[in-house]
Design a protein around this motif. Structure first.
Motif, PDB file in Angstrom:
ATOM      1  N   THR A 195      13.758 -12.695  80.938  1.00 57.44           N
ATOM      2  CA  THR A 195      12.615 -12.032  80.298  1.00 57.44           C
ATOM      3  C   THR A 195      12.882 -10.572  79.949  1.00 57.44           C
ATOM      4  OG1 THR A 195      11.676 -11.361  82.428  1.00 57.44           O
ATOM      5  CG2 THR A 195      11.024 -13.527  81.562  1.00 57.44           C
ATOM      6  N   THR A 196      14.079 -10.086  80.248  1.00 56.70           N
ATOM      7  CA  THR A 196      14.411  -8.690  79.986  1.00 56.70           C
ATOM      8  C   THR A 196      15.714  -8.605  79.196  1.00 56.70           C
ATOM      9  OG1 THR A 196      15.842  -8.244  81.899  1.00 56.70           O
ATOM     10  CG2 THR A 196      13.447  -8.200  82.268  1.00 56.70           C
ATOM     11  N   THR A 197      16.032  -7.405  78.720  1.00 60.47           N
ATOM     12  CA  THR A 197      17.264  -7.201  77.959  1.00 60.47           C
ATOM     13  C   THR A 197      18.455  -6.868  78.858  1.00 60.47           C
ATOM     14  OG1 THR A 197      16.773  -4.849  77.631  1.00 60.47           O
ATOM     15  CG2 THR A 197      15.979  -6.385  75.939  1.00 60.47           C
ATOM     16  N   GLY A 198      18.280  -6.946  80.172  1.00 55.54           N
ATOM     17  CA  GLY A 198      19.329  -6.521  81.094  1.00 55.54           C
ATOM     18  C   GLY A 198      20.669  -7.194  80.859  1.00 55.54           C
ATOM     19  N   ARG A 199      20.696  -8.524  80.849  1.00 57.58           N
ATOM     20  CA  ARG A 199      21.957  -9.236  80.632  1.00 57.58           C
ATOM     21  C   ARG A 199      22.510  -8.950  79.232  1.00 57.58           C
ATOM     22  NH1 ARG A 199      22.595 -13.669  84.267  1.00 57.58           N
ATOM     23  NH2 ARG A 199      22.182 -12.741  86.319  1.00 57.58           N
ATOM     24  N   ALA A 200      21.619  -8.797  78.261  1.00 58.68           N
ATOM     25  CA  ALA A 200      22.050  -8.504  76.890  1.00 58.68           C
ATOM     26  C   ALA A 200      22.696  -7.124  76.814  1.00 58.68           C
ATOM     27  CB  ALA A 200      20.861  -8.589  75.939  1.00 58.68           C
ATOM     28  N   GLU A 201      22.136  -6.154  77.531  1.00 59.56           N
ATOM     29  CA  GLU A 201      22.725  -4.814  77.556  1.00 59.56           C
ATOM     30  C   GLU A 201      24.125  -4.859  78.148  1.00 59.56           C
ATOM     31  OE1 GLU A 201      21.513  -2.198  76.264  1.00 59.56           O
ATOM     32  OE2 GLU A 201      19.338  -2.405  76.128  1.00 59.56           O
ATOM     33  N   GLN A 202      24.312  -5.675  79.177  1.00 61.95           N
ATOM     34  CA  GLN A 202      25.631  -5.817  79.785  1.00 61.95           C
ATOM     35  C   GLN A 202      26.606  -6.521  78.849  1.00 61.95           C
ATOM     36  OE1 GLN A 202      24.992  -7.897  83.493  1.00 61.95           O
ATOM     37  NE2 GLN A 202      23.537  -6.373  84.253  1.00 61.95           N
ATOM     38  N   ALA A 203      26.093  -7.489  78.088  1.00 64.60           N
ATOM     39  CA  ALA A 203      26.949  -8.290  77.216  1.00 64.60           C
ATOM     40  C   ALA A 203      27.340  -7.561  75.939  1.00 64.60           C
ATOM     41  CB  ALA A 203      26.233  -9.595  76.856  1.00 64.60           C
ATOM     42  N   ALA A 204      26.477  -6.683  75.444  1.00 63.27           N
ATOM     43  CA  ALA A 204      26.675  -6.064  74.127  1.00 63.27           C
ATOM     44  C   ALA A 204      28.035  -5.404  73.951  1.00 63.27           C
ATOM     45  CB  ALA A 204      25.544  -5.077  73.844  1.00 63.27           C
ATOM     46  N   PRO A 205      28.500  -4.554  74.877  1.00 61.92           N
ATOM     47  CA  PRO A 205      29.816  -3.944  74.658  1.00 61.92           C
ATOM     48  C   PRO A 205      30.949  -4.950  74.639  1.00 61.92           C
ATOM     49  CG  PRO A 205      28.949  -3.386  76.844  1.00 61.92           C
ATOM     50  CD  PRO A 205      27.835  -4.023  76.084  1.00 61.92           C
ATOM     51  N   HIS A 206      30.804  -6.046  75.390  1.00 63.40           N
ATOM     52  CA  HIS A 206      31.831  -7.087  75.378  1.00 63.40           C
ATOM     53  C   HIS A 206      31.866  -7.801  74.027  1.00 63.40           C
ATOM     54  CE1 HIS A 206      32.565  -6.508  79.623  1.00 63.40           C
ATOM     55  NE2 HIS A 206      31.283  -6.685  79.887  1.00 63.40           N
ATOM     56  N   CYS A 236      22.887 -10.222  70.500  1.00 66.68           N
ATOM     57  CA  CYS A 236      23.305  -9.759  69.175  1.00 66.68           C
ATOM     58  C   CYS A 236      22.486  -8.544  68.747  1.00 66.68           C
ATOM     59  CB  CYS A 236      23.165 -10.873  68.155  1.00 66.68           C
ATOM     60  SG  CYS A 236      24.379 -12.203  68.373  1.00 66.68           S
ATOM     61  N   GLY A 237      21.206  -8.542  69.092  1.00 66.84           N
ATOM     62  CA  GLY A 237      20.366  -7.402  68.758  1.00 66.84           C
ATOM     63  C   GLY A 237      20.820  -6.133  69.447  1.00 66.84           C
ATOM     64  N   ARG A 238      21.197  -6.233  70.728  1.00 71.84           N
ATOM     65  CA  ARG A 238      21.643  -5.050  71.470  1.00 71.84           C
ATOM     66  C   ARG A 238      23.038  -4.605  71.021  1.00 71.84           C
ATOM     67  NH1 ARG A 238      17.074  -3.469  72.196  1.00 71.84           N
ATOM     68  NH2 ARG A 238      17.751  -1.890  73.684  1.00 71.84           N
ATOM     69  N   ALA A 239      23.835  -5.540  70.489  1.00 68.92           N
ATOM     70  CA  ALA A 239      25.205  -5.208  70.065  1.00 68.92           C
ATOM     71  C   ALA A 239      25.284  -4.798  68.604  1.00 68.92           C
ATOM     72  CB  ALA A 239      26.117  -6.412  70.300  1.00 68.92           C
ATOM     73  N   THR A 294      11.186  -3.232  81.439  1.00 67.83           N
ATOM     74  CA  THR A 294      10.566  -3.706  80.205  1.00 67.83           C
ATOM     75  C   THR A 294      10.751  -5.211  80.086  1.00 67.83           C
ATOM     76  OG1 THR A 294      10.983  -1.601  79.097  1.00 67.83           O
ATOM     77  CG2 THR A 294      10.534  -3.504  77.694  1.00 67.83           C
ATOM     78  N   VAL A 295       9.644  -5.911  80.016  1.00 66.59           N
ATOM     79  CA  VAL A 295       9.637  -7.369  79.911  1.00 66.59           C
ATOM     80  C   VAL A 295       9.216  -7.757  78.501  1.00 66.59           C
ATOM     81  CG1 VAL A 295       8.618  -9.487  80.800  1.00 66.59           C
ATOM     82  CG2 VAL A 295       9.100  -7.592  82.353  1.00 66.59           C
ATOM     83  N   GLY A 296       9.910  -8.710  77.906  1.00 58.64           N
ATOM     84  CA  GLY A 296       9.601  -9.144  76.548  1.00 58.64           C
ATOM     85  C   GLY A 296      10.510  -8.463  75.539  1.00 58.64           C
ATOM     86  N   PHE A 297      10.492  -8.981  74.299  1.00 56.90           N
ATOM     87  CA  PHE A 297      11.483  -8.565  73.306  1.00 56.90           C
ATOM     88  C   PHE A 297      10.888  -8.081  71.991  1.00 56.90           C
ATOM     89  CE2 PHE A 297      13.278 -11.996  75.966  1.00 56.90           C
ATOM     90  CZ  PHE A 297      14.171 -11.218  76.686  1.00 56.90           C
ATOM     91  N   GLY A 298       9.583  -7.864  71.949  1.00 57.21           N
ATOM     92  CA  GLY A 298       8.994  -7.233  70.778  1.00 57.21           C
ATOM     93  C   GLY A 298       8.790  -8.155  69.595  1.00 57.21           C
TER      94      GLY A 298
END
Length: 346
Positions: A195-206, A236-239, A294-298
Motif C-alpha cells: 500500500t506504500t511506495t517503499g518497495r518501489a523507492e528501493q527498486a527504482a535505482p536498480h 516504473c513511476g518512481r524510476a 504515505t498510503v496510496g498512490f494518488g
C-alpha cells in the motif's frame, strides 16, 4: 458540507482507509513472525561478471545458468525440493539470463529473443507476489508477449505492411526482444508494503541501473519500452525520472505516486490501460498520511486528469493483460513495435 452527512464517496474512502489501517497493523505483527518461522534456503552469491556487451552475452548467459545449477544443488541439500526444481529449470541450456540470484525470494532477469540485434526491446516489470517461487507465472507473460510480437511481424510480412510509425521502417518491421526483469523484492498482495511506495523507492535505482546496462548492449538507436503491471507501475513511476526509456506502459495500475504523467519527469511516452473486469478500478485513488507513512498512490493513471495515452485493454481482469489473443496484449505489442498509430484507444 460541515456538520452534514458524509457523501457516499467520502464514506467509501473512510471505510477503505480504516480497513487498510487494520491490514497494516495485522501485517506488522504477522509478517515478522512468518519470516522468523521460515529459514532461508541457501544459495551462492550471484556470478561476478564485467559489464555485459552484445559480444559477451553468451558468456553471461552461461555463467548465470551455472549459478542457477549450483543454487539448485544447495537447495536440494537443504531439503527445499521446490526451490531446487525452480533453480534447476533456470539452469536449462535454453534459458538466457542477464542476472540471477537464488538467495532469499530471488532475482532474475531473463531474455527472450536475440537481444544483441534487437531494434525494439520490451522490459516487463512485475507486480506483487512475484518471486522465484512464482516466477513461472511471470515468465509466461514474457513468452506471450514474445509470441504476439512474432505473430504481428509474420502478419505484416505476409501482407507487405507494418511500417514503423516512429522510424518509417519498412514491411519487415523492427527486430524485437523481451526482457523479464525481476530485479526487486516485490511486496505481498496482502501486506503493509503493497500500500506504500517503499518497495518501489528501493527498486527504482536498480531499474534505472539495469536500463543503463541494457543500453550498453543494444545501443542508443534501439527503442526501449517498459511494460509495468500492477505494483510494477509504482516502481516504473518512481524510476521514470532520468530513466532512458522511450515508452512506459502502465497496466492494472493502482497509481504511480505522481498526480500527473508530466510529474513523472520522463522523456518517455506514458501509456495506461485497465481492463473492465480489473478489481483495481475499485481501489480509491487517494494518498493519505498514516503515522508518518504515505498510503496510496494518488491519481488514477487512466483518468483524463493524469494525462497518459489511454489505450484499450478489453474486458479482462487484473491478471489478463498478457493473455494470448487479448486486446491488451495486441496493443502492448504495437507499442513495443512502434506502431503507435495502430494502437486502439479506450
Amino acid at each position: 458540507m460541515p456538520g452534514g452527512h458524509p457523501t457516499p464517496g467520502r464514506h467509501r474512502t473512510r471505510n477503505w482507509l480504516r480497513g487498510l489501517l487494520a491490514a497494516l497493523v495485522t501485517a506488522a505483527v504477522v509478517a515478522p513472525l512468518s519470516a522468523a518461522a521460515q529459514p532461508q534456503t541457501p544459495a551462492p552469491a550471484p556470478a561476478a561478471l564485467a559489464p555485459v556487451t552484445a559480444a559477451t552475452l553468451d558468456e553471461a548467459y552461461a555463467a548465470h545458468r551455472a549459478n542457477a545449477a549450483e543454487a539448485s544443488r544447495m537447495a536440494a541439500a537443504h531439503g527445499d525440493r521446490g526451490r531446487a526444481a525452480t533453480d534447476r529449470a533456470m539452469a536449462d541450456p535454453s534459458r538466457h539470463f542477464l542476472a540471477f540470484d537464488g538467495r532469499g525470494s530471488g532475482r532474475a532477469t531473463e531474455v527472450f529473443g536475440d537481444l544483441a540485434h534487437a531494434d525494439r526491446v520490451a522490459v516487463l516489470v512485475p507486480g506483487s507476489d512475484t518471486s522465484l517461487e512464482t516466477y513461472a507465472r511471470f515468465r509466461a507473460t514474457a513468452t506471450h508477449l514474445r509470441d504476439e510480437l512474432t505473430r504481428q511481424a509474420g502478419a505484416d510480412s505476409a501482407t507487405g505492411t507494418g511500417t514503423d510509425t516512429d522510424t518509417g521502417t519498412g514491411s519487415t518491421g523492427p527486430r524485437t526482444a523481451v526482457v523479464a526483469w525481476l530485479g526487486y523484492e516485490t511486496p505481498g498482495t496482502i501486506s503493509a508494503t503493497v500500500t506504500t511506495t517503499g518497495r518501489a523507492e528501493q527498486a527504482a535505482p536498480h531499474l534505472r541501473e539495469f536500463i543503463r546496462h541494457l543500453r550498453g548492449i543494444v545501443g542508443e538507436q534501439a527503442r526501449v519500452s517498459l511494460l509495468c503491471h500492477s505494483y510494477g507501475s509504482v516502481v516504473c513511476g518512481r524510476a521514470a525520472s532520468g530513466l532512458d526509456a522511450d515508452d512506459i506502459a502502465l497496466v492494472g495500475s493502482p497509481g504511480t505516486g505522481a498526480d500527473t504523467a508530466a510529474a513523472l519527469h520522463s522523456r518517455a511516452r506514458i501509456w495506461a490501460a485497465r481492463g473492465s473486469d480489473d478489481w483495481v478500478r475499485e481501489v480509491p485513488h487517494v494518498k493519505a498520511d498514516l503515522f508518518g507513512t504515505t498510503v496510496g498512490f494518488g491519481t488514477d493513471p487512466v483518468s483524463p486528469s493524469f494525462g497518459a495515452r489511454v489505450f484499450a485493454a478489453g474486458d479482462g481482469g487484473h491478471s489478463d493483460y498478457f493473455a494470448p489473443g487479448s486486446l491488451s496484449l495486441t496493443n502492448l505489442a504495437r507499442i513495443v513495435r512502434g506502431e503507435t498509430s495502430e494502437v486502439t484507444h479506450a
